[in-house]
Design an enzyme around this catalytic site. Sequence first.
Site, PDB file in Angstrom:
ATOM      1  N   CYS A 118     -11.341  -9.600   0.819  1.00 12.24           N
ATOM      2  CA  CYS A 118     -10.140  -8.775   0.994  1.00 12.24           C
ATOM      3  C   CYS A 118      -9.100  -9.151  -0.057  1.00 12.24           C
ATOM      4  O   CYS A 118      -8.398  -8.287  -0.577  1.00 12.24           O
ATOM      5  CB  CYS A 118      -9.559  -8.964   2.381  1.00 12.24           C
ATOM      6  SG  CYS A 118     -10.794  -9.000   3.702  1.00 12.24           S
ATOM      7  N   CYS A 124     -17.090  -2.657   3.262  1.00 14.20           N
ATOM      8  CA  CYS A 124     -16.294  -2.598   4.486  1.00 14.20           C
ATOM      9  C   CYS A 124     -15.550  -1.279   4.597  1.00 14.20           C
ATOM     10  O   CYS A 124     -15.029  -0.953   5.654  1.00 14.20           O
ATOM     11  CB  CYS A 124     -15.321  -3.770   4.556  1.00 14.20           C
ATOM     12  SG  CYS A 124     -14.122  -3.772   3.216  1.00 14.20           S
TER      13      CYS A 124
HETATM   14 FE1  FES Z   1     -12.901  -5.508   3.577  1.00 17.29          FE
HETATM   15 FE2  FES Z   1     -10.888  -6.715   4.549  1.00 17.29          FE
HETATM   16  S1  FES Z   1     -12.760  -6.372   5.571  1.00 17.29           S
HETATM   17  S2  FES Z   1     -10.952  -5.636   2.719  1.00 17.29           S
END
Ligand code: FES
Length: 138
Positions: free
Chosen positions: A104, A34
């Site tokens: 996350c 991400c």
């Molecule tokens: Fe990767 Fe939140 S989307 S840390």
Amino acid sequence: MQYSEKVMDHFMSPRNVGEIEDASGVGTVGNAKCGDIMKMYLKIDDNGIITDCKFKTFGCGAAIATSSMATELIKGHTVEEALKLTNSAVVEALDGLPPVKVHCSVLAEEAVKTAIADYYQKIGKPVDFEIEKSDHEE
Ligand code: FES
């Protein structure tokens, strides 16, 4: 899925944001998938107690909320206690996260442990624990 009130609260008003200049340990971690990055600073006294803890997160709302909650959960506690902090305990303290956002919270756990590993290296203590990576395949 909706975010819990606690997640929204820690996202809108994150606790312990910032840097500690003379930190005892610093951990910088990122999730390659991400692209989110988290930096965790720990101030640890001679008794191994985390007296201060700050973070900077360049990432999604859940990453900000989980790092904020993680700092609240470890501040005032010993390093050993902080090592026991799991991402699921952080998620629980936030009253849950949507499944796609669980990584996350793993990033937050990884940041705390990486900062402790940095501290251990500085004081010449062997790093005798594993650090789970948030971008590992499930
Ligand atoms: Fe990767 Fe939140 S989307 S840390």
